[in-house]
Design an enzyme around this catalytic site. Structure first.
Site, short mmCIF file in Angstrom:
data_model
loop_
_atom_site.label_atom_id
_atom_site.label_comp_id
_atom_site.label_asym_id
_atom_site.label_seq_id
_atom_site.Cartn_x
_atom_site.Cartn_y
_atom_site.Cartn_z
N HIS A 65 0.83 -1.22 0.00
CA HIS A 65 0.00 0.00 0.00
C HIS A 65 0.86 1.26 0.00
CE1 HIS A 65 0.21 1.46 4.26
NE2 HIS A 65 0.33 0.19 4.59
N ASP A 177 6.20 2.68 6.16
CA ASP A 177 4.92 1.97 6.21
C ASP A 177 3.96 2.69 5.27
OD1 ASP A 177 2.54 0.71 6.82
OD2 ASP A 177 2.42 1.48 8.87
N GLU A 209 -5.08 1.83 2.53
CA GLU A 209 -4.94 0.77 3.53
C GLU A 209 -5.08 1.31 4.94
OE1 GLU A 209 -2.61 -1.94 6.30
OE2 GLU A 209 -2.46 0.20 5.89
N GLU A 210 -4.51 2.50 5.17
CA GLU A 210 -4.47 3.06 6.52
C GLU A 210 -5.84 3.49 7.04
OE1 GLU A 210 -2.04 2.83 8.42
OE2 GLU A 210 -0.18 2.80 7.26
N ASP A 232 3.92 -5.75 3.70
CA ASP A 232 3.74 -4.60 4.58
C ASP A 232 4.93 -4.55 5.53
OD1 ASP A 232 2.53 -2.45 6.10
OD2 ASP A 232 0.57 -3.21 5.53
N HIS A 319 4.68 4.32 12.54
CA HIS A 319 3.73 5.44 12.64
C HIS A 319 4.32 6.62 13.43
CE1 HIS A 319 -0.36 3.53 11.38
NE2 HIS A 319 0.65 3.11 10.63
#
Length: 353
Positions: A65, A177, A209-210, A232, A319
């Site tokens: 993603h 990510d 995706e998030e 991922d 993140h």
């Protein structure tokens, strides 16, 4: 690994791609794959699909993603301060005092995320973890009218899209990510020896995706793959404060992580491990005792079901503005996927007997 492939990753990192606003980065993806893909298309959702041998009846799908966690303008007050909502899962503590860029219709607008200075916080405020709604973006405007001339509700914002090389072939950057995953799936497609390829391979840069695993659902429905492999990141646990008894043992630089659990097809997992061992590709294992929060989840239950696996790149500080990944792990993951595709035939089956 070529200079062009390294530059591709740098471009991914330094191109903004908030969930729902992935157009810029998808242009980067299409530009990279145009020299080796047999077919490139973008669906209405925004997923970019690059394929080799696309007319083959047996189809393998790779998904990484491209969307990153970001912020979205929600409100501008009378003094011109801009308040935002999260696009994806932020720890607000990592946002205090950082620079941001608001991507407006008329171009980027620079700002900083502010919070009351520690000198002015009372004892109770010092103990409380801030929420995103406790923060604001200061673009330097004197009033609401000046701010609104530059910024509109719904504009997205990102933290600095910086790329830093650390020791031992490690990279520190926001949004590895899952731009690491996008790099892996497209690089794997480039590395496949087409003289050995007997199936169709579709590498997908998935969107959103998030915010709910959305792009993998729509792209997998369109491709209708026999095999789906999501790429991922996963939590590297080789740093302080992480309990390995809970989070497992995952190291940077020791290879991609192959997941095992109910979100995976065990026969496909075993096939990937066999390919890794045959080709001396390093790997690590991770227990996934539930459905994962990755593109593997919707891929597995597309249409009547897809043989599914999850390959993960170890990532420290996920993140945050300083996610850390290893070139070694990314390189090995791309090699594993390429060699796997060369190893299978149209009569490959992962249906349990």
């Amino acid at each position: 690994m070529t200079d062009a492939s390294r530059n591709f990753f740098y471009q991914l990192i330094t191109t903004p791609s908030p969930s729902g606003y992935e157009e810029k980065i998808q242009r980067v993806v299409r530009d990279y794959v145009k020299d080796f893909a047999d077919e490139i298309r973008t669906d209405v959702h925004g997923n970019v699909v690059a394929a080799l041998n696309p007319s083959a009846p047996f189809r393998v799908m790779f998904a990484g993603h491209c969307d990153q966690i970001a912020l979205e303008v929600n409100y501008i007050d009378a003094e011109g301060f801009v308040f935002v909502l999260p696009l994806g899962g932020w720890d607000p503590q990592t946002l205090v005092g950082v620079n941001v860029t608001i991507w407006s219709k008329n171009g980027p607008v620079e700002g900083v995320i502010g919070r009351k200075a520690i000198h002015l916080l009372n004892e109770e405020e010092r103990k409380r973890v801030p929420k995103v709604t406790d923060l604001w973006v200061d673009i330097g405007a004197d009033n609401k009218e000046e701010a609104q001339a530059l910024v509109r509700v719904g504009d997205c914002a990102t933290i600095p899209l910086q790329y830093h090389e650390l020791l031992n072939e490690r990279i520190a950057a926001p949004s590895t990510d899952d731009k690491a995953g996008v790099w892996v799936v497209m690089e794997a497609l480039r590395r496949i020896d087409t003289s050995k390829l007997k199936v169709g391979v579709f590498a997908v840069s998935t969107v959103q995706e998030e915010v709910g695993l959305r792009g993998a659902r729509t792209s997998a429905f369109g491709i209708d793959p026999n095999v789906g492999i999501a790429v991922d990141v996963t939590h590297a646990t080789d740093c302080p404060t992480i309990d390995k008894k809970i989070s497992g043992e995952v190291f940077l630089g020791k290879g991609p992580v192959v997941g095992k659990g109910p979100n995976m097809t065990m026969r496909l997992v075993d096939a990937l491990l066999d390919v890794a061992e045959t080709n001396s590709i390093p790997y690590q294992l991770c227990a996934e005792n539930r459905i994962t929060g990755t593109d593997a989840s919707p891929i597995q239950v597309t249409r009547s079901g897809v043989a599914t696996a999850l390959i993960s790149i170890p990532n420290r500080y996920m993140h945050t503005p300083v996610e850390v990944v290893s070139w070694k792990d990314m390189d090995a993951a791309a090699e594993l996927l390429a060699r796997y595709c060369e190893s299978i035939t149209p009569d490959t089956s992962y249906i349990p007997e």
